[in-house]
Design an enzyme around this catalytic site. Structure first.
Site, PDB file in Angstrom:
ATOM      1  N   GLY A   1       3.470   6.787  -6.949  1.00  0.00           N
ATOM      2  CA  GLY A   1       2.375   6.574  -7.506  1.00  0.00           C
ATOM      3  C   GLY A   1       1.045   6.092  -8.038  1.00  0.00           C
ATOM      4  O   GLY A   1       0.075   6.375  -8.594  1.00  0.00           O
TER       5      GLY A   1
ATOM      6  N   GLY B   1       0.903  -2.651   0.325  1.00  0.00           N
ATOM      7  CA  GLY B   1       1.370  -0.919   0.406  1.00  0.00           C
ATOM      8  C   GLY B   1      -0.091  -0.436   0.916  1.00  0.00           C
ATOM      9  O   GLY B   1       0.414   0.248   2.125  1.00  0.00           O
ATOM     10  N   ALA B   2      -1.064  -0.414   0.530  1.00  0.00           N
ATOM     11  CA  ALA B   2      -2.387   0.516   0.793  1.00  0.00           C
ATOM     12  C   ALA B   2      -2.747  -0.116   2.396  1.00  0.00           C
ATOM     13  O   ALA B   2      -3.598   0.461   3.069  1.00  0.00           O
ATOM     14  CB  ALA B   2      -3.164   0.064  -0.416  1.00  0.00           C
TER      15      ALA B   2
ATOM     16  N   ARG C   1     -12.075  -3.597   0.741  1.00  0.00           N
ATOM     17  CA  ARG C   1     -12.811  -2.301   0.482  1.00  0.00           C
ATOM     18  C   ARG C   1     -12.457  -1.391  -0.521  1.00  0.00           C
ATOM     19  O   ARG C   1     -10.881  -1.622  -0.497  1.00  0.00           O
ATOM     20  CB  ARG C   1     -13.242  -1.723   2.276  1.00  0.00           C
TER      21      ARG C   1
ATOM     22  N   ASN D   1      -9.843   4.651  -2.513  1.00  0.00           N
ATOM     23  CA  ASN D   1     -10.412   5.072  -2.630  1.00  0.00           C
ATOM     24  C   ASN D   1     -10.851   4.989  -3.936  1.00  0.00           C
ATOM     25  O   ASN D   1      -9.629   4.736  -4.908  1.00  0.00           O
ATOM     26  CB  ASN D   1      -9.471   6.619  -3.086  1.00  0.00           C
TER      27      ASN D   1
ATOM     28  N   GLN E   1      -4.760   3.058 -10.604  1.00  0.00           N
ATOM     29  CA  GLN E   1      -3.553   1.978 -10.235  1.00  0.00           C
ATOM     30  C   GLN E   1      -4.093   0.695 -11.761  1.00  0.00           C
ATOM     31  O   GLN E   1      -3.233  -0.298 -12.096  1.00  0.00           O
ATOM     32  CB  GLN E   1      -3.643   1.691  -9.003  1.00  0.00           C
TER      33      GLN E   1
ATOM     34  N   GLY F   1      -3.924  -2.885  -6.468  1.00  0.00           N
ATOM     35  CA  GLY F   1      -2.364  -2.335  -7.879  1.00  0.00           C
ATOM     36  C   GLY F   1      -2.050  -3.468  -8.544  1.00  0.00           C
ATOM     37  O   GLY F   1      -1.409  -3.246  -9.862  1.00  0.00           O
ATOM     38  N   GLU F   2      -1.582  -4.674  -7.870  1.00  0.00           N
ATOM     39  CA  GLU F   2      -1.167  -6.017  -9.088  1.00  0.00           C
ATOM     40  C   GLU F   2      -2.435  -7.077  -9.691  1.00  0.00           C
ATOM     41  O   GLU F   2      -1.856  -7.002 -10.554  1.00  0.00           O
ATOM     42  CB  GLU F   2       0.426  -7.233  -7.935  1.00  0.00           C
TER      43      GLU F   2
END
Lengths: 317, 734
Positions: free
Chosen positions: B471, B513-514, B617, B620, B627, B693-694
């Site tokens: 997600g 992840g990213a 960076r 997106n 997020q 995200g975290e």
């Protein structure tokens, strides 16, 4: 879910006839509570009688100036009815404080009155519960009780009635009307409709096994400023920690009922006359004999403070 | 590709596609309900049957007998497998709770049987007919009691605590001191999509269509549990309806779908029911945290100690709530330590920002309290105690650290100067108004990640990796990466994820992840570019990729021409040398919150939220913002309502559904602003990106708690900050 059979009744008479014919049958209307309970096998009806299309879905004026609300009027339709909004604001506000828009579109007036407690232990079939299985014991007592009752409870059960609508109905002195297969009808004052648990918490209402609720009748409007103040941890879609329904007249007199604290909508008529004296006097009368747990003792003060908020708002406006 | 030094200029820096706020390439599938989730893989294999899992009705002991005769005879039943049918299955290395097998019960709702039937309702009805007899054991379910018997967790050098300088002496000599204890409750991930798996066997080969964040871990652990070779297991998880760490690991849905399918001789699908998820799977463990801070007269920290106690099943791991305190603030004398108690509750394990999320809930209240004791603005107090080096190893710098900028920029944007530092002094009608701030901190983890890229004669680039999109927007950022590298539009890129047949990636977890998976795609694309140049007979160093073409000097070749004869395929893995040893890699944020607290009822309602993030960076800005606002929402839940309520007599989480376990609804969440500092981190990877995200969760709850204090003057140190905890002390409304 246990296997069950299903039929759809076309009229109220067909519905009560089917009920009399089939032991273990239950009515289903919106199904917003019953189906959840069937999934967990907390309710295990062998037969369902769908009363969704038997009529009883209109709101009609009564000769004395009140309203007769059909048992199958949806919560959304009741909350948005102009007569209800104009004259029974507390009812409209209580309804929209409950559940979510989607649920209110399905849930019915009689179903709302008959919804069962949201006690977490009632919802876990592994835990003993005197409501689910009379005599089994109560796992909630001594357990996690923050949401549970502080008054009207018993040694067998400390669950609360979760409805918001019913609190407003209690405040408005509504009457529940029923029929049975023999053509007999009954008018049950809302005060007598929900039972306190005592030693038999599985018996939750005074509805007889062969009865169908046909309507809920409101007496003529009493005017006044009408409030429904629901206190909860999140802003929406949560059961009340405490809710206060109140009608306050211009002269400072009024009436009050409380939700979220007892096995039934909680109203002590003697508390009404204390309203001019303020929230502490009202709360003292309402909560005399309360027996909260350590976890939910805050509800005692929360009732008083919420009453204070309502009385202040009535004065200010 | 080995990454062993700061990244120089590379094609990603063109920012033709990367760095743009593009819509999700999978957005249409998601919003039209056509992205197939695990329980909806109706087309992948025929004759699917339904499994239903039952769990233990008590917390600790053993099963003495299971009678399945009635269940077996029930309509539609195809097979029943009980835990008594086999010895305990072996766990993977990340888990401690038993998933299945054997008579021993170590926690409530441990899976005890699966019933397979033609329909879901038949399986569920039959499952209720299984009769189980137990021998109960006493258990310990109360962290407050168990903390006294908790054992020290070994620190870095095998010691009971990590120390720098002499904390005790510096603390007792400090001019201003704080010594307080804070608690955080058990929390559940409450993702939208339940754990679900469809399992099918072909001989000894098992395929799992499942919902899992870490494909390679899942494949390894199911092979371990069932005694299969990894080569005989395929795992496919292209769409995941949220995980938050709850789907990092193999869980009972996958194990029992596989066992049920074997027993029934049919493909079997299983979804865990909501009431089952909270006690059957993992959760974030409760903590008890003691924090001591001492400063000099100027407010500089001279001594800081953070000790955290949590509980878990035997051999489980602690909630590492001390992690951020090792790195966030300066101070010459330091002590961090953890203790772990044995509890007989379900397994505690990772939930979004494990460690830091819980640790900052405590540390950032402590910082607020300390600033107040110093009569110093809490933003200024944090800035004063910033450090540009690892405070435990002063020679080790941060790769990038812009916490001060986050705080200063946030304060300005939020209008922090309008905050009244005196608590309980701002009122609007019934509402007491307060503002709060907290720092956010989460480490940036580097972990190897592989990908394969294909180029066809139409110039279409296809990315294949076992990376997952939970997600988060992974599909989109990987497409952006490949598009940037190969010089094509994003709609010329296809991304296929979550299949264990593809190269092993970093997976989704720990906000790694990213950056890592995009770097893996980058590495594969570097190889593909070389292949293309070679195929076209061009010098690789001079070939430019843009506009769907390859350019060298004045010559232009359509990219697809390189694949004219046959598809070109390149595969590579980004691997990291010791850059993260030499440089501390972390992400930073400031969180600013304004709340209203009802003066009568004590209800807390958030009015404004702002996060300023520094995370390298931003690949997106749109998906990154999503997020962060999702994380801020989760932080609102942690601050104000989320708590798995423990029945300390019976040993289970009582509020095991979404009516009882409240998470924020729309009405709880006000306008949320997110600002990303414009920066790159060349030491993180060729992408120069880090995780967000975290980070978005870290510090949020404390900012809210501090705003509540500023509104009320009542300090609550036990989460969640519910009205009952401050009601009695609120100023009386008049």
């Amino acid at each position: 879910m246990k296997v069950f059979t299903y039929e759809r009744a076309r009229t109220p008479h067909e519905a009560v006839t089917a009920l009399a014919r089939t032991p273990g049958a239950r009515f289903i209307a919106g199904g917003t509570n019953l189906v959840d309970l069937m999934k967990l096998q907390i309710e295990t009806p062998e037969h369902l009688i769908d009363i969704g299309r038997i009529g009883l879905d209109t709101i009609d004026d009564t000769p004395d100036g009140g309203l007769r609300i059909g048992a199958l009027v949806r919560n959304t339709d009741l909350a948005t009815d102009m007569r209800v909004r104009r004259h029974y604001g507390v009812l409209s506000r209580a309804l929209v404080a409950g559940a979510s828009g989607q649920l209110r579109n399905k849930a019915t007036t009689s179903g709302n009155l008959l919804q069962r407690t949201r006690c977490s232990y009632f919802y876990d079939p592994n835990q003993p519960c005197n409501k689910r299985q009379p005599g089994a014991g109560c796992a909630a007592i001594g357990g996690v009780t923050r949401q549970l009752g502080i008054i009207g409870t018993s040694e067998a059960c400390i669950a609360t009635h979760p409805s918001d609508m019913a609190v407003a109905m209690r405040l408005l002195d509504a009457t529940v009307e029923t029929i049975n297969v023999h053509g007999q009808s009954r008018r049950i004052p809302i005060a007598d409709f929900h039972h306190l648990p005592g030693k038999s918490p599985h018996i939750e209402t005074s509805l007889n096994q062969d009865e169908l609720i046909t309507s809920v009748t409101l007496p003529p409007p009493v005017g006044g400023r009408q409030f429904y103040r629901k206190v909860r941890d999140r802003a929406s879609y949560a059961f009340a920690l405490v809710s206060v329904a109140a009608i306050i007249q211009e002269d400072g007199t009024g009436r009050v009922a409380v939700g979220g604290i007892a096995p039934k909508p909680w109203r002590i008529e003697a508390a009404d006359s204390e309203i001019p004296k303020g929230s502490e006097a009202v709360a003292a009368k309402l909560l005399a004999g309360a027996s909260p747990t350590a976890e939910n003792a805050f509800k005692v003060s929360l009732v008083e403070r919420t009453l204070a908020a309502v009385i202040q708002e009535a004065k200010a406006s | 590709m080995k990454f062993d030094r700061a990244a120089g200029q590379n094609p990603i820096d063109q920012l033709h596609v990367v760095g743009h706020p593009l819509d999700r390439i999978d957005g249409r599938l998601k919003t039209t309900g056509t992205a197939p989730y695990a329980y909806e893989r109706h087309d992948v294999v025929p004759h699917q049957a339904y499994g239903y899992i039952i769990g233990s009705a008590f917390a600790k002991g053993r099963i003495t007998r299971m009678d399945v005769a009635h269940a077996k005879a029930a309509p539609g039943v195809l097979a029943i497998v009980t835990t008594l049918d086999m010895p305990a299955l072996k766990n993977g290395p990340m888990n401690t709770a038993k998933l299945f097998g054997g008579p021993d019960i170590t926690h409530y709702h441990q899976a005890t049987a699966i019933v397979v039937a033609e329909t879901f309702e038949q399986a569920r009805a039959a499952a209720a007919l299984i009769e189980t007899e137990y021998d109960h054991d006493e258990g310990q379910f109360d962290l407050k009691q168990a903390q006294h018997a908790a054992r020290p967790v070994q620190g870095a050098n095998g010691s009971r605590a990590d120390r720098v300088g002499d904390f005790e002496r510096a603390f007792s000599a400090s001019a201003t001191r704080l010594d307080e204890t804070y608690t955080t409750p058990d929390q559940t991930h409450a993702m939208m999509e339940p754990h679900a798996t469809l399992a099918a066997w072909e001989g000894e080969k098992l395929t799992l269509w499942t919902s899992n964040q870490m494909i390679a871990w899942n494949r390894r652990d199911i092979a371990t549990a069932l005694g299969l070779s990894k080569e005989n297991v395929r795992v496919d998880s292209p769409y995941i309806g949220g995980g938050f760490g709850g789907k990092l690991f193999l869980r009972s849905d996958a194990v029992l779908a596989a066992l049920g399918a074997k027993a029934a001789g049919r493909p079997v699908k299983v979804a865990l029911t909501r009431p089952f998820i909270m006690n059957n799977t993992t959760h974030r463990s409760a903590t008890i945290q003691r924090i001591r801070i001492g400063t000099d007269r100027d407010g500089r920290i001279t001594a800081i100690a953070h000790e955290s106690t949590s509980g878990n099943l035997p051999h489980g791991r602690p909630e590492a709530a001390i992690d951020q305190t090792k790195l966030l603030y300066a101070g010459a004398n330091r002590l961090t330590a953890m203790r772990l108690a044995v509890l007989d509750l379900p397994e505690g394990n990772a939930m979004r920002a494990p460690g830091e999320a819980s640790g900052l809930m405590a540390l950032e209240i402590a910082m607020d309290e300390m600033a107040e004791r110093l009569r110093m603005d809490p933003v200024r107090f944090r800035i004063l105690n910033d450090t540009q080096v690892d405070p435990e190893k002063l020679g080790r710098p941060f790769s990038q650290r812009h916490l001060v900028e986050c705080l200063e920029h946030g304060a300005e944007k939020f209008g922090w100067s309008r905050r009244n530092p005196r608590p309980a002094s701002v009122r609007e009608g019934e509402w007491l108004i307060g503002m709060g701030v907290a720092a956010g901190f989460r480490n940036n983890l580097l972990t190897k990640s592989g990908a394969r890229v294909r180029l066809d004669s139409q110039g279409i680039v296809t990315v294949e990796t076992d990376m997952t999109d939970i997600g988060t927007g992974t599909y989109t950022i990987l497409a952006q990466t490949a598009a940037e590298m190969m010089g094509v539009c994003i709609d010329q890129v296809r991304v296929i994820l979550g299949d264990s047949d593809f190269p092993v990636s970093a997976g989704s977890g720990g906000q790694w992840g990213a950056n890592n998976s995009a770097a893996g795609v980058y590495a594969a694309c570097v190889k593909l570019r070389e292949n293309v140049a070679e195929k076209l007979g061009l010098p690789p160093a001079e070939a430019q990729f843009s506009g769907g073409n390859v350019h060298v000097g004045n010559s232009v070749f359509p990219l697809g021409q390189a694949a004219h004869e046959s598809e070109l395929v390149a595969e590579d893995t980004i691997e990291y040398a010791d850059v993260d040893k030499r440089y501390q890699q972390s992400t930073f944020a400031s969180h600013f919150v304004e709340v209203g607290v009802n003066g009568f009822t004590g209800e807390v309602r958030i009015r404004r939220m702002l996060a300023v993030c520094s995370a390298g960076r931003i690949l997106n800005p749109k998906t990154a913002r999503s997020q962060v606002i999702g994380a801020m929402t989760m932080g609102a839940g942690a601050a104000l309502m989320e708590e798995l309520a423990v029945d300390t007599r019976r040993g289970f989480f009582v509020n095991h559904d979404l009516a009882g376990y409240e998470v924020p609804v729309h009405a709880d969440i006000p306008h949320q602003d997110v600002i990303f500092l414009d920066e790159v981190d060349p030491l993180s990877s060729p992408m120069k990106a880090k995780g967000v995200g975290e980070l978005g969760l870290c510090g949020v709850a404390a900012a809210i708690a501090n705003a509540v204090y500023n509104a009320t003057g009542v300090r609550v140190r036990d989460y969640p900050v519910t009205l009952d905890k401050h009601l009695a002390h609120l100023p009386r409304m008049t």
